[in-house]
Motif scaffolding. Structure first.
Motif, PDB file in Angstrom:
ATOM      1  N   ASP A 226       0.840  -1.191   0.000  1.00 42.86           N
ATOM      2  CA  ASP A 226       0.000   0.000   0.000  1.00 42.86           C
ATOM      3  C   ASP A 226       0.880   1.247   0.000  1.00 42.86           C
ATOM      4  OD1 ASP A 226      -2.215   1.528   0.002  1.00 42.86           O
ATOM      5  OD2 ASP A 226      -2.655   1.328   2.155  1.00 42.86           O
ATOM      6  N   VAL A 227       0.434   2.273  -0.706  1.00 40.10           N
ATOM      7  CA  VAL A 227       1.151   3.556  -0.770  1.00 40.10           C
ATOM      8  C   VAL A 227       0.177   4.630  -0.312  1.00 40.10           C
ATOM      9  CG1 VAL A 227       2.537   5.099  -2.202  1.00 40.10           C
ATOM     10  CG2 VAL A 227       2.457   2.666  -2.738  1.00 40.10           C
ATOM     11  N   PRO A 228       0.089   4.865   0.990  1.00 36.32           N
ATOM     12  CA  PRO A 228      -0.937   5.810   1.481  1.00 36.32           C
ATOM     13  C   PRO A 228      -0.669   7.256   1.104  1.00 36.32           C
ATOM     14  CG  PRO A 228       0.510   5.095   3.270  1.00 36.32           C
ATOM     15  CD  PRO A 228       0.879   4.273   2.077  1.00 36.32           C
ATOM     16  N   ASP A 229       0.593   7.635   0.875  1.00 35.44           N
ATOM     17  CA  ASP A 229       0.925   9.036   0.590  1.00 35.44           C
ATOM     18  C   ASP A 229       0.849   9.392  -0.887  1.00 35.44           C
ATOM     19  OD1 ASP A 229       1.402   9.344   3.286  1.00 35.44           O
ATOM     20  OD2 ASP A 229       3.537   8.887   3.119  1.00 35.44           O
ATOM     21  N   PHE A 230       0.413   8.468  -1.716  1.00 33.11           N
ATOM     22  CA  PHE A 230       0.388   8.734  -3.154  1.00 33.11           C
ATOM     23  C   PHE A 230      -0.888   9.484  -3.518  1.00 33.11           C
ATOM     24  CE2 PHE A 230      -0.967   7.386  -7.444  1.00 33.11           C
ATOM     25  CZ  PHE A 230       0.055   7.985  -8.159  1.00 33.11           C
ATOM     26  N   HIS A 231      -0.728  10.601  -4.209  1.00 34.46           N
ATOM     27  CA  HIS A 231      -1.862  11.396  -4.691  1.00 34.46           C
ATOM     28  C   HIS A 231      -1.549  11.855  -6.115  1.00 34.46           C
ATOM     29  CE1 HIS A 231      -3.507  11.522  -0.624  1.00 34.46           C
ATOM     30  NE2 HIS A 231      -2.311  11.887  -0.193  1.00 34.46           N
ATOM     31  N   PRO A 232      -2.578  11.987  -6.948  1.00 40.42           N
ATOM     32  CA  PRO A 232      -2.338  12.462  -8.317  1.00 40.42           C
ATOM     33  C   PRO A 232      -1.743  13.869  -8.320  1.00 40.42           C
ATOM     34  CG  PRO A 232      -4.505  11.453  -8.123  1.00 40.42           C
ATOM     35  CD  PRO A 232      -3.977  11.582  -6.729  1.00 40.42           C
ATOM     36  N   ARG A 233      -0.664  14.030  -9.061  1.00 38.46           N
ATOM     37  CA  ARG A 233       0.016  15.326  -9.185  1.00 38.46           C
ATOM     38  C   ARG A 233       0.459  15.510 -10.634  1.00 38.46           C
ATOM     39  NH1 ARG A 233       2.281  13.299  -4.329  1.00 38.46           N
ATOM     40  NH2 ARG A 233       1.746  14.509  -2.480  1.00 38.46           N
ATOM     41  N   GLY A 234       0.910  16.729 -10.932  1.00 35.57           N
ATOM     42  CA  GLY A 234       1.487  16.997 -12.245  1.00 35.57           C
ATOM     43  C   GLY A 234       0.457  17.449 -13.258  1.00 35.57           C
ATOM     44  N   ALA A 235       0.780  17.213 -14.532  1.00 33.83           N
ATOM     45  CA  ALA A 235      -0.087  17.629 -15.634  1.00 33.83           C
ATOM     46  C   ALA A 235      -1.400  16.851 -15.607  1.00 33.83           C
ATOM     47  CB  ALA A 235       0.624  17.421 -16.969  1.00 33.83           C
ATOM     48  N   SER A 236      -2.380  17.347 -16.333  1.00 33.37           N
ATOM     49  CA  SER A 236      -3.708  16.733 -16.312  1.00 33.37           C
ATOM     50  C   SER A 236      -3.666  15.295 -16.818  1.00 33.37           C
ATOM     51  CB  SER A 236      -4.674  17.558 -17.163  1.00 33.37           C
ATOM     52  OG  SER A 236      -4.201  17.673 -18.509  1.00 33.37           O
ATOM     53  N   LYS A 249      -6.595  -0.244  -8.822  1.00 33.70           N
ATOM     54  CA  LYS A 249      -6.173  -0.899  -7.581  1.00 33.70           C
ATOM     55  C   LYS A 249      -7.360  -1.130  -6.646  1.00 33.70           C
ATOM     56  CE  LYS A 249      -4.379  -0.420  -3.161  1.00 33.70           C
ATOM     57  NZ  LYS A 249      -4.869   0.256  -1.947  1.00 33.70           N
ATOM     58  N   ASP A 250      -8.255  -0.132  -6.546  1.00 33.56           N
ATOM     59  CA  ASP A 250      -9.429  -0.294  -5.692  1.00 33.56           C
ATOM     60  C   ASP A 250     -10.354  -1.390  -6.213  1.00 33.56           C
ATOM     61  OD1 ASP A 250      -8.486   1.728  -4.085  1.00 33.56           O
ATOM     62  OD2 ASP A 250      -9.673   3.306  -5.065  1.00 33.56           O
ATOM     63  N   ARG A 251     -10.541  -1.447  -7.542  1.00 35.29           N
ATOM     64  CA  ARG A 251     -11.408  -2.490  -8.100  1.00 35.29           C
ATOM     65  C   ARG A 251     -10.814  -3.879  -7.855  1.00 35.29           C
ATOM     66  NH1 ARG A 251     -11.868   1.442 -12.150  1.00 35.29           N
ATOM     67  NH2 ARG A 251     -10.270   0.414 -13.426  1.00 35.29           N
ATOM     68  N   ILE A 252      -9.497  -4.006  -8.034  1.00 32.99           N
ATOM     69  CA  ILE A 252      -8.863  -5.301  -7.774  1.00 32.99           C
ATOM     70  C   ILE A 252      -8.988  -5.684  -6.304  1.00 32.99           C
ATOM     71  CG2 ILE A 252      -6.634  -6.496  -7.750  1.00 32.99           C
ATOM     72  CD1 ILE A 252      -5.863  -4.917 -10.223  1.00 32.99           C
ATOM     73  N   GLN A 253      -8.825  -4.675  -5.419  1.00 34.36           N
ATOM     74  CA  GLN A 253      -8.930  -4.956  -3.989  1.00 34.36           C
ATOM     75  C   GLN A 253     -10.349  -5.390  -3.616  1.00 34.36           C
ATOM     76  OE1 GLN A 253      -6.225  -4.853  -1.905  1.00 34.36           O
ATOM     77  NE2 GLN A 253      -7.612  -5.875  -0.467  1.00 34.36           N
ATOM     78  N   ARG A 254     -11.342  -4.715  -4.211  1.00 33.89           N
ATOM     79  CA  ARG A 254     -12.729  -5.126  -3.944  1.00 33.89           C
ATOM     80  C   ARG A 254     -12.991  -6.537  -4.457  1.00 33.89           C
ATOM     81  NH1 ARG A 254     -13.939   0.250  -5.508  1.00 33.89           N
ATOM     82  NH2 ARG A 254     -14.522  -0.481  -7.594  1.00 33.89           N
ATOM     83  N   GLU A 317      -3.626  -9.199   5.768  1.00 36.40           N
ATOM     84  CA  GLU A 317      -2.223  -9.186   6.190  1.00 36.40           C
ATOM     85  C   GLU A 317      -1.421  -8.227   5.307  1.00 36.40           C
ATOM     86  OE1 GLU A 317       1.528 -12.248   6.979  1.00 36.40           O
ATOM     87  OE2 GLU A 317      -0.231 -12.918   5.854  1.00 36.40           O
ATOM     88  N   LYS A 318      -0.603  -7.410   5.959  1.00 38.03           N
ATOM     89  CA  LYS A 318       0.222  -6.439   5.237  1.00 38.03           C
ATOM     90  C   LYS A 318       1.667  -6.926   5.162  1.00 38.03           C
ATOM     91  CE  LYS A 318      -2.523  -2.375   6.422  1.00 38.03           C
ATOM     92  NZ  LYS A 318      -2.511  -1.010   7.030  1.00 38.03           N
ATOM     93  N   ALA A 319       2.304  -6.525   4.104  1.00 43.79           N
ATOM     94  CA  ALA A 319       3.714  -6.891   3.938  1.00 43.79           C
ATOM     95  C   ALA A 319       4.572  -6.077   4.902  1.00 43.79           C
ATOM     96  CB  ALA A 319       4.146  -6.646   2.496  1.00 43.79           C
ATOM     97  N   GLU A 320       5.495  -6.753   5.584  1.00 40.16           N
ATOM     98  CA  GLU A 320       6.394  -6.111   6.539  1.00 40.16           C
ATOM     99  C   GLU A 320       7.801  -6.665   6.350  1.00 40.16           C
ATOM    100  OE1 GLU A 320       4.785  -6.909  10.374  1.00 40.16           O
ATOM    101  OE2 GLU A 320       3.088  -5.494  10.160  1.00 40.16           O
ATOM    102  N   MET A 321       8.781  -5.895   6.838  1.00 39.97           N
ATOM    103  CA  MET A 321      10.167  -6.351   6.778  1.00 39.97           C
ATOM    104  C   MET A 321      10.330  -7.561   7.699  1.00 39.97           C
ATOM    105  SD  MET A 321      11.451  -4.417   4.529  1.00 39.97           S
ATOM    106  CE  MET A 321      13.135  -4.997   4.666  1.00 39.97           C
ATOM    107  N   THR A 322      10.776  -8.689   7.134  1.00 41.90           N
ATOM    108  CA  THR A 322      10.842  -9.961   7.853  1.00 41.90           C
ATOM    109  C   THR A 322      12.195 -10.597   7.631  1.00 41.90           C
ATOM    110  OG1 THR A 322       8.463 -10.258   7.471  1.00 41.90           O
ATOM    111  CG2 THR A 322       9.710 -12.196   8.188  1.00 41.90           C
ATOM    112  N   ASP A 323      12.725 -11.192   8.703  1.00 43.75           N
ATOM    113  CA  ASP A 323      13.969 -11.974   8.593  1.00 43.75           C
ATOM    114  C   ASP A 323      13.603 -13.358   8.079  1.00 43.75           C
ATOM    115  OD1 ASP A 323      16.400 -13.227   8.808  1.00 43.75           O
ATOM    116  OD2 ASP A 323      16.913 -12.322  10.736  1.00 43.75           O
ATOM    117  N   VAL A 324      13.748 -13.561   6.782  1.00 46.08           N
ATOM    118  CA  VAL A 324      13.342 -14.815   6.149  1.00 46.08           C
ATOM    119  C   VAL A 324      14.221 -15.962   6.613  1.00 46.08           C
ATOM    120  CG1 VAL A 324      12.941 -15.952   3.932  1.00 46.08           C
ATOM    121  CG2 VAL A 324      12.497 -13.512   4.174  1.00 46.08           C
ATOM    122  N   ALA A 325      15.478 -15.688   6.923  1.00 41.51           N
ATOM    123  CA  ALA A 325      16.377 -16.747   7.375  1.00 41.51           C
ATOM    124  C   ALA A 325      15.893 -17.370   8.673  1.00 41.51           C
ATOM    125  CB  ALA A 325      17.795 -16.196   7.538  1.00 41.51           C
TER     126      ALA A 325
END
Length: 392
Positions: A226-236, A249-254, A317-325
């Protein structure tokens, strides 16, 4: 899975023309990023334009003006020499000629009777003034001469042999024989281009930055982050593309949430029915048919647990930094307790952003299936580029 490399796809020889080879050259040598390519699009034309302008200015204007100035000085010296030869050789005549050269022609003339030319001076390697002025004096005056453009800063020292025992020494500003201020034009041209180029780069950076953010966000969405800080910016157009990505992304999540809820409901209903089956079988005698039914019920229970694990893995479940070893070492310990022969090869620094429970269930399923059909289970974990690769 089959991967097709379009970039390396062979092209028929009849289509491999000059334009095709030029495109291949650009693909091989241009940078891959959008920002470096945009910088090249801006900088390359400016550099080429500056080079052409500098060449034209140096070739036409600077060279032509310097030639005309040198020609003017050489003509004035020739005029003084011819005038001196028509005048009586007296001290008064020499003084009058020196005064005329100073007042009328702005030349510092000194007539030296009984003098001779000094030894030849060292020629500068790259001096347009020395080359042009020597050529014009040789052509317009036609007398032996000596020239020094380096001895006195800002001045030119010219000596001409007049007759057998008389030397004209002429000292004048370099600006009279050479376009010395032409470098100011080049400095203004380069300086203004650098300022405009800096402004263009700043503006370009602000236009490219939203596109880079959109690419990073799309990659993160594709990996399940998830990228909570992402917002549309720039040219139209960029904002429209960003809103389309967020909507997708929202449709896939639903869709995933609806599928998860459906599987959870079905699995819950089936578990209730299987529980009734197991209770009814518990009251029956232990016959061969009952044992087979209990085995079938247990197999269905395992399949149902697999569905439930899948639902839990694709849930919230959210992805987190994990020690896979550490995770793989725990799986190895469990397998050894169950009597399975294992060999784990783990690279250093196996820390990655993953869904820990889903990954643990996935590896457990692979290892358990391998243990049923092999005497030795070998697990290899390492990074391949930016991706974590676990081979069982």
């Amino acid at each position: 899975m089959t991967m097709v490399d379009i970039a390396n796809k062979e092209v028929p020889e009849e289509k491999q023309n000059l334009y095709w080879h030029f495109n291949r050259f650009l693909e091989r040598h241009l940078p891959e990023g959008l920002y470096p390519r945009s910088l090249i699009i801006i900088i390359a034309p400016i550099v080429v334009l500056q080079a052409i302008m500098a060449f034209v200015f140096m070739e036409r204007h600077w060279d032509k003006i310097s030639t005309r100035l040198s020609k003017s000085v050489a003509r004035e010296i020739g005029f003084l020499v011819e005038l001196y030869e028509t005048m009586p050789p007296t001290q008064a005549s020499r003084q009058m000629l020196e005064k005329m050269a100073k007042d009328r022609l702005a030349l510092g003339l000194e007539i030296r009777p009984g003098d001779s030319l000094p030894p030849p001076a060292v020629k500068p390697l790259f001096s347009l003034l020395d080359f042009k002025l020597s050529k014009q004096i040789r052509k317009r005056v036609g007398r032996p001469f000596w020239l020094d453009v380096l001895g006195k800063s800002g001045f030119v020292d010219i000596r001409v042999q007049v007759g057998k025992d008389t030397v004209f020494r002429v000292v004048t500003d370099q600006s009279r024989a050479y376009a010395s201020n032409s470098h100011i034009f080049i400095l203004w041209m380069v300086g203004s281009s650098l300022v405009l180029l800096a402004l263009a780069i700043v503006f370009l950076r602000k236009q490219i930055w939203p596109i880079q953010q959109l690419a990073e966000a799309a990659q993160s969405f594709g990996m399940g982050h998830d990228v909570p800080d992402f917002h549309p910016r720039g040219a139209s157009e960029v904002q429209s593309a960003a809103r389309a990505v967020i909507g997708m992304k929202d449709r896939i999540q639903r869709h995933v949430d609806q599928r998860t809820a459906m599987l959870a409901g079905v699995s819950h209903d089936l578990r209730t029915i299987l529980t009734r089956f197991r209770l009814q079988l518990a009251f029956l005698d232990e016959t061969d048919q009952v044992k087979e039914l209990k085995h079938d019920v247990q197999e269905m229970q395992s399949m149902l647990e697999g569905y439930m694990n899948f639902v839990r893995g694709d849930g919230g479940e959210k992805a987190e930094m994990t020690d896979v070893a550490v995770m793989l070492q725990q799986i190895k310990t469990r397998m050894e307790r169950e009597g399975l022969s294992t060999r784990f090869t783990l690279a250093d620094g196996l820390v990655a952003k993953v869904k820990a429970n889903a990954l643990r269930r996935c590896v457990n399923n692979l290892v358990n299936n391998a243990g049923r059909h092999a005497q030795m289970v070998h697990v290899d974990a390492k990074f391949v580029g930016n991706e974590l690769a676990i081979n069982v």
